[in-house]
Design a protein around this motif. Structure first.
Motif, PDB file in Angstrom:
ATOM      1  N   TYR A  94       0.821  -1.214   0.000  1.00 55.95           N
ATOM      2  CA  TYR A  94       0.000   0.000   0.000  1.00 55.95           C
ATOM      3  C   TYR A  94       0.853   1.262   0.000  1.00 55.95           C
ATOM      4  O   TYR A  94       0.423   2.322  -0.472  1.00 55.95           O
ATOM      5  CB  TYR A  94      -0.967  -0.002   1.184  1.00 55.95           C
ATOM      6  CG  TYR A  94      -0.352   0.342   2.515  1.00 55.95           C
ATOM      7  CD1 TYR A  94      -0.294   1.673   2.955  1.00 55.95           C
ATOM      8  CD2 TYR A  94       0.167  -0.638   3.344  1.00 55.95           C
ATOM      9  CE1 TYR A  94       0.273   2.001   4.181  1.00 55.95           C
ATOM     10  CE2 TYR A  94       0.728  -0.325   4.569  1.00 55.95           C
ATOM     11  CZ  TYR A  94       0.782   0.996   4.989  1.00 55.95           C
ATOM     12  OH  TYR A  94       1.333   1.327   6.194  1.00 55.95           O
ATOM     13  N   GLU A  95       2.088   1.172   0.511  1.00 53.29           N
ATOM     14  CA  GLU A  95       2.952   2.350   0.544  1.00 53.29           C
ATOM     15  C   GLU A  95       3.315   2.828  -0.865  1.00 53.29           C
ATOM     16  O   GLU A  95       3.615   4.000  -1.073  1.00 53.29           O
ATOM     17  CB  GLU A  95       4.221   2.050   1.341  1.00 53.29           C
ATOM     18  CG  GLU A  95       3.950   1.841   2.834  1.00 53.29           C
ATOM     19  CD  GLU A  95       5.216   1.632   3.621  1.00 53.29           C
ATOM     20  OE1 GLU A  95       6.297   1.539   2.991  1.00 53.29           O
ATOM     21  OE2 GLU A  95       5.140   1.560   4.858  1.00 53.29           O
ATOM     22  N   ILE A  98       0.710   5.322  -1.616  1.00 50.83           N
ATOM     23  CA  ILE A  98       0.888   6.553  -0.841  1.00 50.83           C
ATOM     24  C   ILE A  98       1.892   7.466  -1.531  1.00 50.83           C
ATOM     25  O   ILE A  98       1.764   8.699  -1.510  1.00 50.83           O
ATOM     26  CB  ILE A  98       1.329   6.213   0.600  1.00 50.83           C
ATOM     27  CG1 ILE A  98       0.156   5.558   1.360  1.00 50.83           C
ATOM     28  CG2 ILE A  98       1.802   7.464   1.342  1.00 50.83           C
ATOM     29  CD1 ILE A  98       0.485   5.150   2.775  1.00 50.83           C
ATOM     30  N   ASP A 101       0.458  10.024  -3.704  1.00 51.74           N
ATOM     31  CA  ASP A 101      -0.399  11.010  -3.017  1.00 51.74           C
ATOM     32  C   ASP A 101      -1.797  10.486  -2.691  1.00 51.74           C
ATOM     33  O   ASP A 101      -2.761  11.260  -2.623  1.00 51.74           O
ATOM     34  CB  ASP A 101      -0.519  12.302  -3.841  1.00 51.74           C
ATOM     35  CG  ASP A 101       0.837  12.976  -4.038  1.00 51.74           C
ATOM     36  OD1 ASP A 101       1.657  12.909  -3.102  1.00 51.74           O
ATOM     37  OD2 ASP A 101       1.073  13.541  -5.116  1.00 51.74           O
ATOM     38  N   MET A 102      -1.913   9.179  -2.459  1.00 51.72           N
ATOM     39  CA  MET A 102      -3.181   8.634  -2.005  1.00 51.72           C
ATOM     40  C   MET A 102      -3.262   8.694  -0.485  1.00 51.72           C
ATOM     41  O   MET A 102      -2.241   8.575   0.208  1.00 51.72           O
ATOM     42  CB  MET A 102      -3.329   7.164  -2.444  1.00 51.72           C
ATOM     43  CG  MET A 102      -3.762   6.973  -3.863  1.00 51.72           C
ATOM     44  SD  MET A 102      -4.210   5.242  -4.137  1.00 51.72           S
ATOM     45  CE  MET A 102      -4.666   5.334  -5.860  1.00 51.72           C
ATOM     46  N   GLU A 103      -4.478   8.861   0.041  1.00 51.05           N
ATOM     47  CA  GLU A 103      -4.690   8.732   1.475  1.00 51.05           C
ATOM     48  C   GLU A 103      -4.461   7.272   1.880  1.00 51.05           C
ATOM     49  O   GLU A 103      -4.660   6.354   1.075  1.00 51.05           O
ATOM     50  CB  GLU A 103      -6.102   9.162   1.846  1.00 51.05           C
ATOM     51  CG  GLU A 103      -6.406  10.625   1.569  1.00 51.05           C
ATOM     52  CD  GLU A 103      -5.589  11.562   2.460  1.00 51.05           C
ATOM     53  OE1 GLU A 103      -5.221  11.135   3.584  1.00 51.05           O
ATOM     54  OE2 GLU A 103      -5.301  12.692   2.032  1.00 51.05           O
ATOM     55  N   LYS A 104      -4.080   7.059   3.141  1.00 56.74           N
ATOM     56  CA  LYS A 104      -3.717   5.713   3.579  1.00 56.74           C
ATOM     57  C   LYS A 104      -4.870   4.731   3.398  1.00 56.74           C
ATOM     58  O   LYS A 104      -4.669   3.607   2.922  1.00 56.74           O
ATOM     59  CB  LYS A 104      -3.268   5.724   5.038  1.00 56.74           C
ATOM     60  CG  LYS A 104      -2.829   4.345   5.525  1.00 56.74           C
ATOM     61  CD  LYS A 104      -2.302   4.374   6.948  1.00 56.74           C
ATOM     62  CE  LYS A 104      -1.886   2.976   7.382  1.00 56.74           C
ATOM     63  NZ  LYS A 104      -1.356   2.958   8.769  1.00 56.74           N
ATOM     64  N   ASP A 105      -6.087   5.125   3.768  1.00 60.47           N
ATOM     65  CA  ASP A 105      -7.232   4.210   3.638  1.00 60.47           C
ATOM     66  C   ASP A 105      -7.451   3.806   2.187  1.00 60.47           C
ATOM     67  O   ASP A 105      -7.721   2.634   1.889  1.00 60.47           O
ATOM     68  CB  ASP A 105      -8.501   4.851   4.198  1.00 60.47           C
ATOM     69  CG  ASP A 105      -8.484   4.949   5.719  1.00 60.47           C
ATOM     70  OD1 ASP A 105      -7.602   4.303   6.336  1.00 60.47           O
ATOM     71  OD2 ASP A 105      -9.335   5.655   6.281  1.00 60.47           O
ATOM     72  N   ASP A 106      -7.333   4.770   1.283  1.00 62.03           N
ATOM     73  CA  ASP A 106      -7.497   4.472  -0.140  1.00 62.03           C
ATOM     74  C   ASP A 106      -6.372   3.575  -0.648  1.00 62.03           C
ATOM     75  O   ASP A 106      -6.598   2.674  -1.467  1.00 62.03           O
ATOM     76  CB  ASP A 106      -7.530   5.766  -0.956  1.00 62.03           C
ATOM     77  CG  ASP A 106      -8.785   6.580  -0.708  1.00 62.03           C
ATOM     78  OD1 ASP A 106      -9.802   5.982  -0.304  1.00 62.03           O
ATOM     79  OD2 ASP A 106      -8.740   7.807  -0.906  1.00 62.03           O
TER      80      ASP A 106
END
Length: 210
Positions: A94-95, A98, A101-106
């Protein structure tokens, strides 16, 4: 005799219309340009697109199918369904999202969906495709665990496969590097984004899968 001939033609047409459509899976690592290629093929021959494109990895997280594409080149033709599959990776972090520039939940949600997409792509490969277009970014190193594994699985399934060296419009592109990685298969250079060398692409599709 005319009546019998007409009856034979009717029966022949009935069975022809019921033949299984050849399903060609578009495979490869994330961001190799698989969906861009699928959209290029679909638009050229049907006028429709298959799915959205993005520079962010794993934009395609579910297999998408475009049916009844008839490709004709140099007296050869083939009628196929193309299956645009999610990019296959050994790990989806998931990182990575990030960093875009994605939010962590997304990012977490996207990584979970991408992991499920990898499993779906493998299912299609083992059960539901009749041939494979394997797409590689010609500006990247093709000697990876994912590429070696996938090409090995394709070979073990005895599926016809074409290697497409995509993104030849990039400065660092090297067709020879991909040819050297998989010398047992024909490599076709192209830029799906720019539409370069699509005539040869369609000629090879008609030849290999027809």
């Amino acid at each position: 005799m005319g009546l019998l001939a007409g009856l034979r033609n009717s029966i022949s047409n009935l069975f022809s219309s019921g033949q299984k459509q050849r399903r060609i899976g578009i495979y490869g690592p994330p961001n190799a340009g698989k969906t861009t290629l699928a959209n290029r093929i679909a638009r050229d021959w049907t006028g429709d697109a298959v799915g959205p494109e993005s520079h962010i990895p794993h934009e395609t997280r579910r297999a998408r199918r475009k049916e009844d594409i008839e490709i004709e080149r140099n007296g050869k033709s083939v009628n196929i369904d193309i299956v645009d599959t999610p990019g296959v990776a050994t790990k989806v972090d998931y990182e990575e999202f990030i960093e875009h520039d994605m939010e962590k939940d997304d990012a977490v949600r996207r990584s979970r969906e991408a992991t499920e997409g990898v499993a779906e792509a493998m299912h299609w490969l083992r059960e539901d495709v009749d041939g494979v277009i394997y797409v590689l970014d010609s500006a990247e190193d093709p000697f990876t665990q994912v590429n070696t594994m996938l090409v090995g699985i394709i070979e073990s399934q005895d599926l016809p496969v074409l290697i497409f060296a995509n993104k030849i419009d990039l400065e660092d592109a090297s067709i020879q590097r991909i040819t050297n990685a998989f010398p047992q298969h024909e490599t076709v250079p192209l830029s799906a984004l720019e539409g370069e060398n699509m005539d040869e692409v369609y000629e090879k599709i008609a030849e290999y899968f027809g």
